[in-house]
Design a protein around this motif. Structure first.
Motif, short mmCIF file in Angstrom:
data_model
loop_
_atom_site.label_atom_id
_atom_site.label_comp_id
_atom_site.label_asym_id
_atom_site.label_seq_id
_atom_site.Cartn_x
_atom_site.Cartn_y
_atom_site.Cartn_z
N ALA A 1 95.37 39.27 -10.78
CA ALA A 1 94.63 39.88 -11.88
C ALA A 1 93.98 38.81 -12.73
N GLU A 2 92.75 39.07 -13.14
CA GLU A 2 92.06 38.17 -14.07
C GLU A 2 92.21 38.71 -15.49
N PHE A 3 92.35 37.81 -16.44
CA PHE A 3 92.42 38.22 -17.83
C PHE A 3 91.03 38.61 -18.33
N VAL A 4 90.95 39.79 -18.94
CA VAL A 4 89.71 40.24 -19.57
C VAL A 4 89.82 40.05 -21.08
N MET A 5 90.94 40.49 -21.64
CA MET A 5 91.20 40.23 -23.06
C MET A 5 92.68 40.39 -23.31
N MET A 6 93.17 39.72 -24.33
CA MET A 6 94.56 39.85 -24.72
C MET A 6 94.69 39.60 -26.23
N TYR A 7 95.11 40.63 -26.93
CA TYR A 7 95.39 40.53 -28.35
C TYR A 7 96.87 40.90 -28.56
N ARG A 8 97.27 40.96 -29.79
CA ARG A 8 98.68 41.20 -30.10
C ARG A 8 99.18 42.49 -29.45
N PHE B 1 91.86 43.78 -11.77
CA PHE B 1 92.39 43.63 -10.42
C PHE B 1 91.23 43.65 -9.43
N LYS B 2 91.54 43.65 -8.16
CA LYS B 2 90.49 43.57 -7.14
C LYS B 2 89.52 44.74 -7.22
N ASP B 3 90.06 45.95 -7.40
CA ASP B 3 89.22 47.15 -7.33
C ASP B 3 89.12 47.93 -8.64
N PHE B 4 89.78 47.46 -9.68
CA PHE B 4 89.77 48.24 -10.93
C PHE B 4 90.21 47.36 -12.09
N GLU B 5 89.94 47.86 -13.29
CA GLU B 5 90.44 47.24 -14.51
C GLU B 5 91.47 48.18 -15.14
#
Length: 259
Positions: free
Chosen positions: A228-235, A242-246
Motif C-alpha cells: 500500500a502507498e500512503f496517500v495521507m495520514m493525520y491524527r 492498494f493495487k486496485d483501490f484506495e
C-alpha cells in the motif's frame, strides 16, 4: 399483512437463493516471501525525532546512535509526503533522494501504530431473484419485505491494529463463514487478515502468513503480501492506495498508544 405471510415469503425467497447456482470465489494469490517482507533493498532510514522539529525541519537521530542530523523537509511537506506529525521521541522513517540530502518522504511510525477501521455494508442476496409465478406479492407486501431487508443492512466494522512489535491484529469482520451466514439474505465481503507489517521504500507492506499445506504441519506457511502507498495520514485519518483501490480508515480514539 400478517407476519406469518411475510416470513413465508422470505422463506420462499431464501429457498430460491439456495437452489440457485453457487459462485466460487477466486483463490487468494499465494506469494513467496518477497524482498519487501524481509526488508532487503529497503533504503529508508530509521531513527527518532529530536527537539527542534517543525513543518520545515526534521531533526533526526538515526538508529546508529550518531549525532542528530537536521533535514530540510519543506519540499516534502509541500508535496504532502510527510505522513504524521513528528514529535520529540517519535520513531520515524525517512526516504532520501539520490544526493542523500533531499528528504523525499517522512513517515511517523508512532503515529502509524494504532487501530484503524472502516465500515462495510452487506449486499442483498435477494437481488434479481425470480419468485415462482404462483407467489403473488402485493405492493404492501413488497414494501414490508423491503423494510425487513433494509433492517438487515447493518454496517460492520473492519480494520487492523498495527502494533509496536510489527505484528497486526485484525478488527471486526466475520471470523469465518458459518451456516447462519449461508442462510442470511445478506452477505458481507471477506476481510483480508494480516499478521505482520513493515515499511519498505516508503510503502506499507501488510503480510498474511496464509495456511500450511493440508495435514502437513512441517511445511512453512505461505506469505501473502499486500503493498500500500500512503496517500495521507493525520491524527485520526489514514488513506492507503492498494493495487486496485484506495481505502480510508478512521483511528480508534483509545488506540493512540498501542503496545
Amino acid at each position: 399483512m400478517k407476519p406469518k405471510h411475510i416470513f413465508a415469503l422470505l422463506f420462499l425467497l431464501l429457498a430460491a437463493i439456495g437452489c440457485g447456482q453457487k459462485t466460487e470465489e477466486a483463490p487468494e494469490q499465494i506469494l513467496p516471501p518477497s524482498e519487501s517482507y524481509v526488508a532487503k533493498g529497503d533504503s529508508m532510514l530509521y531513527g527518532f525525532a529530536c527537539d527542534g522539529c517543525s513543518d520545515s525541519v526534521l531533526v533526526f537521530m538515526p538508529d546508529t546512535i550518531s549525532d542528530p542530523i537536521s533535514y530540510n523537509i519543506i519540499e516534502a511537506t509541500l508535496q504532502r509526503h510527510v505522513f504524521g506529525s513528528p514529535k520529540v521521541g517519535d520513531k520515524v522513517a525517512i526516504l532520501l533522494g539520490p544526493d542523500k540530502k533531499e528528504v523525499l518522504m517522512v513517515v511517523d511510525i508512532d503515529d502509524l501504530k494504532g487501530t484503524w477501521t472502516y465500515l462495510v455494508l452487506p449486499e442483498s442476496k435477494l437481488k434479481n431473484i425470480e419468485v415462482d409465478n404462483e407467489v403473488k406479492v402485493t405492493p404492501e407486501e413488497q414494501h414490508e419485505l423491503d423494510s425487513i431487508i433494509a433492517s438487515l443492512m447493518v454496517p460492520r466494522e473492519y480494520g487492523m491494529t498495527l502494533k509496536r512489535d510489527y505484528t497486526v491484529q485484525s478488527v471486526g469482520g466475520p471470523p469465518r463463514q458459518t451456516s447462519l451466514d449461508e442462510e442470511s439474505p445478506v452477505t458481507y465481503p471477506r476481510q483480508r487478515r494480516y499478521h505482520e507489517w513493515h515499511l519498505w521504500n516508503g510503502k506499507l507492506i501488510l503480510t498474511n502468513r496464509g495456511r500450511r499445506a493440508l495435514n502437513d504441519s512441517t511445511q512453512p506457511a505461505h506469505l501473502m503480501n499486500d503493498t500500500a502507498e500512503f496517500v495521507m495520514m493525520y491524527r485520526d485519518t489514514l488513506m492507503l492506495k492498494f493495487k486496485d483501490f484506495e481505502r480510508g480508515y478512521s483511528r480508534k480514539p483509545d488506540s493512540l498508544s498501542v503496545k
